[in-house]
Write a protein that holds these residues in place. Sequence first.
Motif, mmCIF file in Angstrom:
data_model
loop_
_atom_site.group_PDB
_atom_site.id
_atom_site.type_symbol
_atom_site.label_atom_id
_atom_site.label_comp_id
_atom_site.label_asym_id
_atom_site.label_seq_id
_atom_site.Cartn_x
_atom_site.Cartn_y
_atom_site.Cartn_z
ATOM 1 N N GLU A 246 -13.567 3.814 -3.855
ATOM 2 C CA GLU A 246 -12.871 2.565 -3.582
ATOM 3 C C GLU A 246 -11.685 2.793 -2.630
ATOM 4 O OE1 GLU A 246 -14.726 2.642 -7.599
ATOM 5 O OE2 GLU A 246 -13.295 3.902 -6.537
ATOM 6 N N ASP A 247 -11.326 1.741 -1.892
ATOM 7 C CA ASP A 247 -10.121 1.835 -1.076
ATOM 8 C C ASP A 247 -8.905 1.790 -1.997
ATOM 9 O OD1 ASP A 247 -10.628 -0.994 -1.614
ATOM 10 O OD2 ASP A 247 -8.914 -1.367 -0.311
ATOM 11 N N PHE A 248 -7.724 2.105 -1.440
ATOM 12 C CA PHE A 248 -6.524 2.261 -2.257
ATOM 13 C C PHE A 248 -6.221 1.019 -3.090
ATOM 14 C CE2 PHE A 248 -1.925 1.711 -2.827
ATOM 15 C CZ PHE A 248 -1.639 2.843 -3.561
ATOM 16 N N LEU A 249 -6.268 -0.159 -2.469
ATOM 17 C CA LEU A 249 -5.887 -1.379 -3.196
ATOM 18 C C LEU A 249 -6.819 -1.627 -4.369
ATOM 19 C CD1 LEU A 249 -4.635 -4.719 -1.827
ATOM 20 C CD2 LEU A 249 -6.611 -4.743 -3.347
ATOM 21 N N ARG A 250 -8.122 -1.542 -4.146
ATOM 22 C CA ARG A 250 -9.070 -1.814 -5.232
ATOM 23 C C ARG A 250 -9.019 -0.739 -6.309
ATOM 24 N NH1 ARG A 250 -10.293 -4.121 -0.760
ATOM 25 N NH2 ARG A 250 -11.297 -6.174 -0.748
ATOM 26 N N LYS A 251 -8.821 0.501 -5.902
ATOM 27 C CA LYS A 251 -8.724 1.587 -6.880
ATOM 28 C C LYS A 251 -7.569 1.356 -7.843
ATOM 29 C CE LYS A 251 -7.443 5.601 -5.281
ATOM 30 N NZ LYS A 251 -7.486 6.941 -4.636
ATOM 31 N N GLN A 252 -6.468 0.825 -7.343
ATOM 32 C CA GLN A 252 -5.289 0.607 -8.181
ATOM 33 C C GLN A 252 -5.378 -0.693 -8.986
ATOM 34 O OE1 GLN A 252 -3.278 3.027 -8.513
ATOM 35 N NE2 GLN A 252 -3.911 4.265 -6.761
ATOM 36 N N VAL A 253 -5.854 -1.765 -8.352
ATOM 37 C CA VAL A 253 -5.878 -3.074 -9.018
ATOM 38 C C VAL A 253 -6.962 -3.148 -10.077
ATOM 39 C CG1 VAL A 253 -6.215 -5.558 -8.685
ATOM 40 C CG2 VAL A 253 -4.872 -4.256 -7.020
ATOM 41 N N LEU A 254 -8.160 -2.672 -9.759
ATOM 42 C CA LEU A 254 -9.294 -2.830 -10.680
ATOM 43 C C LEU A 254 -9.159 -1.981 -11.934
ATOM 44 C CD1 LEU A 254 -12.253 -2.911 -8.128
ATOM 45 C CD2 LEU A 254 -11.147 -4.847 -9.259
ATOM 46 N N THR A 255 -8.351 -0.944 -11.880
ATOM 47 C CA THR A 255 -8.196 -0.063 -13.043
ATOM 48 C C THR A 255 -6.961 -0.385 -13.876
ATOM 49 O OG1 THR A 255 -6.956 1.560 -11.732
ATOM 50 C CG2 THR A 255 -9.348 1.834 -11.839
ATOM 51 N N SER A 256 -6.183 -1.372 -13.445
ATOM 52 C CA SER A 256 -4.896 -1.655 -14.099
ATOM 53 C C SER A 256 -4.902 -3.031 -14.742
ATOM 54 C CB SER A 256 -3.747 -1.560 -13.093
ATOM 55 O OG SER A 256 -3.720 -0.287 -12.476
ATOM 56 N N ARG A 257 -4.043 -3.189 -15.723
ATOM 57 C CA ARG A 257 -3.928 -4.446 -16.451
ATOM 58 C C ARG A 257 -2.454 -4.811 -16.605
ATOM 59 N NH1 ARG A 257 -5.540 -2.725 -21.049
ATOM 60 N NH2 ARG A 257 -7.752 -3.325 -21.000
ATOM 61 N N ASN A 258 -2.116 -6.036 -16.269
ATOM 62 C CA ASN A 258 -0.757 -6.525 -16.486
ATOM 63 C C ASN A 258 -0.628 -7.169 -17.859
ATOM 64 O OD1 ASN A 258 0.021 -5.732 -13.931
ATOM 65 N ND2 ASN A 258 0.879 -7.720 -13.363
ATOM 66 N N GLN A 275 1.840 -3.425 -14.339
ATOM 67 C CA GLN A 275 1.193 -2.173 -13.990
ATOM 68 C C GLN A 275 0.495 -2.237 -12.632
ATOM 69 O OE1 GLN A 275 0.483 1.852 -14.881
ATOM 70 N NE2 GLN A 275 1.854 0.316 -15.767
ATOM 71 N N ILE A 276 -0.084 -3.381 -12.306
ATOM 72 C CA ILE A 276 -0.782 -3.520 -11.028
ATOM 73 C C ILE A 276 0.204 -3.351 -9.879
ATOM 74 C CG2 ILE A 276 -2.052 -5.121 -9.550
ATOM 75 C CD1 ILE A 276 -3.278 -6.307 -12.113
ATOM 76 N N GLU A 277 1.315 -4.070 -9.950
ATOM 77 C CA GLU A 277 2.318 -3.973 -8.887
ATOM 78 C C GLU A 277 2.920 -2.571 -8.832
ATOM 79 O OE1 GLU A 277 1.192 -7.834 -9.580
ATOM 80 O OE2 GLU A 277 2.143 -6.561 -11.104
ATOM 81 N N LYS A 291 9.104 -10.157 -9.370
ATOM 82 C CA LYS A 291 9.076 -10.996 -8.176
ATOM 83 C C LYS A 291 7.848 -10.722 -7.321
ATOM 84 C CE LYS A 291 14.136 -11.053 -8.002
ATOM 85 N NZ LYS A 291 15.349 -10.675 -7.211
ATOM 86 N N ALA A 292 7.363 -9.488 -7.360
ATOM 87 C CA ALA A 292 6.182 -9.131 -6.569
ATOM 88 C C ALA A 292 4.896 -9.642 -7.208
ATOM 89 C CB ALA A 292 6.114 -7.612 -6.408
ATOM 90 N N GLN A 293 4.919 -9.863 -8.506
ATOM 91 C CA GLN A 293 3.695 -10.198 -9.235
ATOM 92 C C GLN A 293 2.962 -11.426 -8.666
ATOM 93 O OE1 GLN A 293 3.135 -12.876 -11.641
ATOM 94 N NE2 GLN A 293 1.053 -12.111 -11.984
ATOM 95 N N PRO A 294 3.629 -12.577 -8.448
ATOM 96 C CA PRO A 294 2.875 -13.725 -7.917
ATOM 97 C C PRO A 294 2.349 -13.492 -6.506
ATOM 98 C CG PRO A 294 5.240 -14.201 -8.030
ATOM 99 C CD PRO A 294 5.018 -12.926 -8.773
ATOM 100 N N ILE A 295 3.049 -12.695 -5.718
ATOM 101 C CA ILE A 295 2.581 -12.392 -4.361
ATOM 102 C C ILE A 295 1.298 -11.576 -4.426
ATOM 103 C CG2 ILE A 295 3.150 -11.217 -2.197
ATOM 104 C CD1 ILE A 295 6.098 -11.753 -2.783
ATOM 105 N N VAL A 296 1.287 -10.546 -5.267
ATOM 106 C CA VAL A 296 0.112 -9.685 -5.402
ATOM 107 C C VAL A 296 -1.052 -10.451 -6.005
ATOM 108 C CG1 VAL A 296 -0.805 -7.619 -6.531
ATOM 109 C CG2 VAL A 296 1.510 -7.594 -5.577
ATOM 110 N N TYR A 307 -8.004 -9.717 -10.824
ATOM 111 C CA TYR A 307 -6.633 -9.364 -11.201
ATOM 112 C C TYR A 307 -6.501 -9.603 -12.691
ATOM 113 C CZ TYR A 307 -1.468 -9.518 -11.015
ATOM 114 O OH TYR A 307 -0.105 -9.295 -11.209
ATOM 115 N N GLU A 308 -6.415 -8.526 -13.471
ATOM 116 C CA GLU A 308 -6.414 -8.626 -14.934
ATOM 117 C C GLU A 308 -4.999 -8.781 -15.477
ATOM 118 O OE1 GLU A 308 -7.855 -8.587 -18.911
ATOM 119 O OE2 GLU A 308 -8.893 -8.836 -16.987
ATOM 120 N N GLN A 309 -4.779 -9.844 -16.251
ATOM 121 C CA GLN A 309 -3.488 -10.061 -16.903
ATOM 122 C C GLN A 309 -3.739 -10.704 -18.260
ATOM 123 O OE1 GLN A 309 0.915 -11.473 -15.548
ATOM 124 N NE2 GLN A 309 -0.743 -12.851 -14.975
ATOM 125 N N THR A 310 -3.073 -10.178 -19.280
ATOM 126 C CA THR A 310 -3.299 -10.686 -20.627
ATOM 127 C C THR A 310 -2.025 -10.545 -21.442
ATOM 128 O OG1 THR A 310 -4.780 -10.516 -22.537
ATOM 129 C CG2 THR A 310 -4.077 -8.450 -21.518
#
Length: 337
Positions: A246-258, A275-277, A291-296, A307-310
Amino acid sequence: MTTTTTGSDFAALSRRITGAGLMQRRPAYYAVRLGVVTLMYLGGWTAFFVIGSSWWQMLTAVFLAVTFAQVALVAHDLAHRQVFRTRRPSEIAGLLAGNLGVGMSYGWWMDKHTRHHNNPNHDDLDPDVAPEVLIWAAEAAAGRRGLKGFITRHQAVLFFPLLTLLAVSLKVSSVKALRDGTVRRRGVESALLVLHAVGYLTALLVVLTPLQAIAFLLLHQAIFGVYLGLTFAPNHKGMPHPTGDEDFLRKQVLTSRNVHGNWLTDVALGGLNYQIEHHLFPGMPTPNLRKAQPIVQAYCAEIGVPYEQTGLIDSYRQALRHLHEVGAPARAEHSAR
């Protein structure tokens, strides 16, 4: 602590984050946070000596367990250079917080955590999911016998009880790393760890009765371990395990949960609930993550990246459900035998 950052999607997101000024330092925030945590640490030990030999010290043990976890969370931010701009002050403060403050090798943990950030949830490259006491990949569950097999079969039930041993596990791993010479500043780190251990045990043995000292040590270290485990468990456990392509963004986002919540959640989890940010921008100061969360999140929706958040409780449910599912082959194998 650095990670490889490539890919046009990440570059576009990075421009938005930088344009919003969210990578700028927050010295006032960290001055207050470090001041509060230092006061908690000194205040807890002051109360310990003032109270003296008493079973009320079990309350002190609980307070100091929470304080130790907060010190460890500060050491995490120091490792990512969120506090200081350059390496030397970050390293000095990290050694004081990690080795001297809570009795954990800062150098060992920093190396381990860097490898985790570079390849989160990768079965072969992320040390946080390596098959040890707990198993996070079903392929590693089969063939485990004896005590390890029993734990694997029941690891979802045993997860929280095992967290009581986490603080001890971190200390043992620190000593092993220093013994094996895998830590860069071996002499300094060893001296600070010894100083922590001698000071800690001397305080308990001088102030408390032997029985009180044992109870204090067990309670303090157990709650410290549980608190640390509760801050890290929601972040990646139960999330997909990547192949590494995976590219950097997907590797980090798809494996993380907020974990969503309020300011109290932010304080309790040290900002790791974003965690994603944090994984996308590990050098971003903790107060900027909210503050970065809604942008991401908006950007991930634009490019079609989940984008996983629970909630906090649900994040633990997901982690425990994953542990139970991973243990299924071990349970089936045991039943067949």
